[in-house]
Write a protein that holds these residues in place. Structure first.
Motif, PDB file in Angstrom:
ATOM      1  N   ASN A  38       1.516   9.496  -5.672  1.00  0.00           N
ATOM      2  CA  ASN A  38       2.001  10.848  -5.369  1.00  0.00           C
ATOM      3  C   ASN A  38       3.022  11.319  -6.399  1.00  0.00           C
ATOM      4  O   ASN A  38       3.010  12.486  -6.785  1.00  0.00           O
ATOM      5  CB  ASN A  38       2.597  10.891  -3.957  1.00  0.00           C
ATOM      6  CG  ASN A  38       1.556  10.802  -2.885  1.00  0.00           C
ATOM      7  OD1 ASN A  38       0.387  11.084  -3.114  1.00  0.00           O
ATOM      8  ND2 ASN A  38       1.964  10.382  -1.710  1.00  0.00           N
ATOM      9  N   LYS A  61       0.895   4.250  -2.833  1.00  0.00           N
ATOM     10  CA  LYS A  61       0.728   5.675  -2.487  1.00  0.00           C
ATOM     11  C   LYS A  61       1.881   6.510  -3.038  1.00  0.00           C
ATOM     12  O   LYS A  61       1.678   7.619  -3.543  1.00  0.00           O
ATOM     13  CB  LYS A  61       0.652   5.846  -0.967  1.00  0.00           C
ATOM     14  CG  LYS A  61      -0.648   5.373  -0.368  1.00  0.00           C
ATOM     15  CD  LYS A  61      -0.617   5.512   1.144  1.00  0.00           C
ATOM     16  CE  LYS A  61      -1.827   4.871   1.779  1.00  0.00           C
ATOM     17  NZ  LYS A  61      -1.771   4.915   3.247  1.00  0.00           N
ATOM     18  N   SER A 113       0.827  -1.208   0.000  1.00  0.00           N
ATOM     19  CA  SER A 113       0.000   0.000   0.000  1.00  0.00           C
ATOM     20  C   SER A 113       0.862   1.258   0.000  1.00  0.00           C
ATOM     21  O   SER A 113       0.534   2.245  -0.678  1.00  0.00           O
ATOM     22  CB  SER A 113      -0.974   0.008   1.184  1.00  0.00           C
ATOM     23  OG  SER A 113      -0.273   0.144   2.389  1.00  0.00           O
ATOM     24  N   ASN A 114       1.986   1.233   0.720  1.00  0.00           N
ATOM     25  CA  ASN A 114       2.895   2.387   0.708  1.00  0.00           C
ATOM     26  C   ASN A 114       3.495   2.606  -0.671  1.00  0.00           C
ATOM     27  O   ASN A 114       3.620   3.745  -1.127  1.00  0.00           O
ATOM     28  CB  ASN A 114       4.007   2.210   1.738  1.00  0.00           C
ATOM     29  CG  ASN A 114       3.519   2.416   3.156  1.00  0.00           C
ATOM     30  OD1 ASN A 114       2.486   3.043   3.376  1.00  0.00           O
ATOM     31  ND2 ASN A 114       4.242   1.868   4.111  1.00  0.00           N
TER      32      ASN A 114
END
Length: 106
Positions: free
Chosen positions: A100, A96, A92-93
């Motif tokens: 971004n 993200k 999930s990181n």
């Protein structure tokens, strides 16, 4: 130095690896490696070291044959919920960060 194989030989190597992986996935036969014993693997990292050579299939640890099997890896992760959660957080990181980075370029 990269060793180049003729196309027919590289296709044969890929197809034999794919067949071995599919057989392992179905569980119909024991997994066999795509490199015969005694094959030089061209993985030398240190200048002073020797080239690693492929071993017989029975000389490798049993867990090695299940590394590419997603079902087996999921079973192993389900036994340890902390590792499973860490893996979920990492993915999930990464998503993200990619999102971004994409949004910052707009």
């Amino acid at each position: 130095m990269l060793r180049r194989f003729p196309i027919s030989q590289s296709v044969r190597l890929l197809s034999s690896s794919r067949i071995a992986f599919q057989q392992a996935k179905t569980g119909s036969e024991k997994v066999i490696s795509s490199c015969p014993a005694g094959t030089v693997l061209n993985l030398q990292i240190k200048k002073s070291g020797k080239e690693p050579v492929a071993l017989e299939d029975h000389e490798y640890p049993e867990w090695l044959w299940s590394v590419l099997d997603e079902d087996a890896q999921l079973k192993m992760l389900q036994k340890d919920p902390l590792k499973l959660r860490r893996k979920q957080l990492r993915t999930s990181n990464r998503q993200k960060i990619k999102q971004n980075n994409f949004l910052s370029e707009i």
